[in-house]
Scaffold this active site. Sequence first.
Site, PDB file in Angstrom:
ATOM      1  N   ARG A   1      -0.671  -5.685  -0.262  1.00 16.96           N
ATOM      2  CA  ARG A   1       0.005  -6.144   0.947  1.00 16.96           C
ATOM      3  C   ARG A   1       1.410  -6.622   0.596  1.00 16.96           C
ATOM      4  O   ARG A   1       1.588  -7.434  -0.307  1.00 16.96           O
ATOM      5  CB  ARG A   1      -0.787  -7.282   1.590  1.00 16.96           C
ATOM      6  CG  ARG A   1      -2.135  -6.852   2.143  1.00 16.96           C
ATOM      7  CD  ARG A   1      -2.939  -8.048   2.586  1.00 16.96           C
ATOM      8  NE  ARG A   1      -3.271  -8.905   1.438  1.00 16.96           N
ATOM      9  CZ  ARG A   1      -3.850 -10.097   1.540  1.00 16.96           C
ATOM     10  NH1 ARG A   1      -4.136 -10.589   2.732  1.00 16.96           N
ATOM     11  NH2 ARG A   1      -4.131 -10.793   0.464  1.00 16.96           N
TER      12      ARG A   1
ATOM     13  N   ASP B   1       5.210  -8.254   1.878  1.00 10.64           N
ATOM     14  CA  ASP B   1       5.727  -9.193   2.853  1.00 10.64           C
ATOM     15  C   ASP B   1       6.937  -8.615   3.576  1.00 10.64           C
ATOM     16  O   ASP B   1       7.413  -7.512   3.256  1.00 10.64           O
ATOM     17  CB  ASP B   1       6.096 -10.507   2.154  1.00 10.64           C
ATOM     18  CG  ASP B   1       5.783 -11.732   3.007  1.00 10.64           C
ATOM     19  OD1 ASP B   1       5.617 -11.567   4.238  1.00 10.64           O
ATOM     20  OD2 ASP B   1       5.728 -12.835   2.464  1.00 10.64           O
TER      21      ASP B   1
ATOM     22  N   TYR C   1       5.755  -2.870  -9.613  1.00 10.74           N
ATOM     23  CA  TYR C   1       6.902  -3.141  -8.755  1.00 10.74           C
ATOM     24  C   TYR C   1       8.198  -2.987  -9.541  1.00 10.74           C
ATOM     25  O   TYR C   1       8.219  -3.129 -10.768  1.00 10.74           O
ATOM     26  CB  TYR C   1       6.845  -4.569  -8.207  1.00 10.74           C
ATOM     27  CG  TYR C   1       5.861  -4.800  -7.086  1.00 10.74           C
ATOM     28  CD1 TYR C   1       6.266  -4.777  -5.754  1.00 10.74           C
ATOM     29  CD2 TYR C   1       4.521  -5.060  -7.350  1.00 10.74           C
ATOM     30  CE1 TYR C   1       5.368  -5.003  -4.725  1.00 10.74           C
ATOM     31  CE2 TYR C   1       3.609  -5.290  -6.318  1.00 10.74           C
ATOM     32  CZ  TYR C   1       4.044  -5.260  -5.018  1.00 10.74           C
ATOM     33  OH  TYR C   1       3.159  -5.476  -3.993  1.00 10.74           O
TER      34      TYR C   1
ATOM     35  N   ARG D   1       8.758 -12.132  -6.959  1.00 11.90           N
ATOM     36  CA  ARG D   1      10.077 -12.661  -6.602  1.00 11.90           C
ATOM     37  C   ARG D   1      10.366 -13.993  -7.293  1.00 11.90           C
ATOM     38  O   ARG D   1      11.521 -14.302  -7.616  1.00 11.90           O
ATOM     39  CB  ARG D   1      10.178 -12.789  -5.087  1.00 11.90           C
ATOM     40  CG  ARG D   1      10.275 -11.427  -4.392  1.00 11.90           C
ATOM     41  CD  ARG D   1       9.909 -11.507  -2.930  1.00 11.90           C
ATOM     42  NE  ARG D   1      10.718 -12.468  -2.225  1.00 11.90           N
ATOM     43  CZ  ARG D   1      10.385 -12.982  -1.033  1.00 11.90           C
ATOM     44  NH1 ARG D   1       9.244 -12.630  -0.461  1.00 11.90           N
ATOM     45  NH2 ARG D   1      11.170 -13.845  -0.444  1.00 11.90           N
TER      46      ARG D   1
END
Length: 300
Positions: free
Chosen positions: A70, A72, A133, A229
């Site tokens: 999932r 954001d 990522y 992040r």
Amino acid sequence: MAEDCAETAPVKDGPAEGRTRIRLDLAYHGAEFSGWARQRGRRTVQEEIESALQVVTRSQELFPLTVAGRTDAGVHARGQVAHVDLPEELWAAHGAKLLRRLAGRLPADVRVFRVSEAPAGFDARFAAIWRRYAYRVADHQGGVDPLLRGHVLWHDRPLDLEKMNRAAELLLGEHDFAAYCKKREGATTIRTLLELRWDRVPMDPYAAQEGSLAVATVRADAFCHNMVRALVGAMLLVGDGHRPVEFPGEVLAGGVRNSAVNVIRPYGLTLEEVGYPADDQLAERNRQARRLRTLPGAAA
């Protein structure tokens, strides 16, 4: 961001009787989405695909998607994976034309590139063994080329990638990443960070300025909310000289959020790829991933 916080949940293995599990490989530009998951009154990737699927199959039923990771609001993906369980007769009637019909129905910022019948034991979320990522940063003094601004963060100080990679090595392995995650009720923050490195890559050859991008590759068995992040934010502080190489590791060892570490902007982040085991190992991986994780030696 909620990259792919794996929570323990009693989910049934495999599709219900009379249903076929379908794997979807997809991509999206996250700028105009409020993340992956359905939210009342907000535009999400999940809602767009589920609605398109309902329309192109001419079904009265809405078929829910299960996603590998999932994401954001503002986060992109080009290697996302999801699955959906469709009635066998519907798949038989529409399967061959589903890819083309979805392309005609979906908006331009989300695409399904592959539709296939999933092997036994496949679960897009629980069968995954890693997610990869990339976070892209431009540290060029003049800023980011306007045509790259939607997926590249500008950092206004030069970055020392050698120091950042030394800091990254201190974070690899299985740890409780509570210091880099937004805690969620019922979810563990224990993760295995398999890869974390920084590389210089050439700027787009058609970009307005010369130079290169600093790109973080971050691969783990799963990620918890804000983890990527926050990790990148800590290492940027090392790269521009604000903090020593040891700082990200010290934050990890502290076990709590550190006010000096910013959860940086989402638009530099892209889910690039999801890894799965061989087909004959899918079911076992599916079962293992549902277990509540603890660190070795931790109290039960």
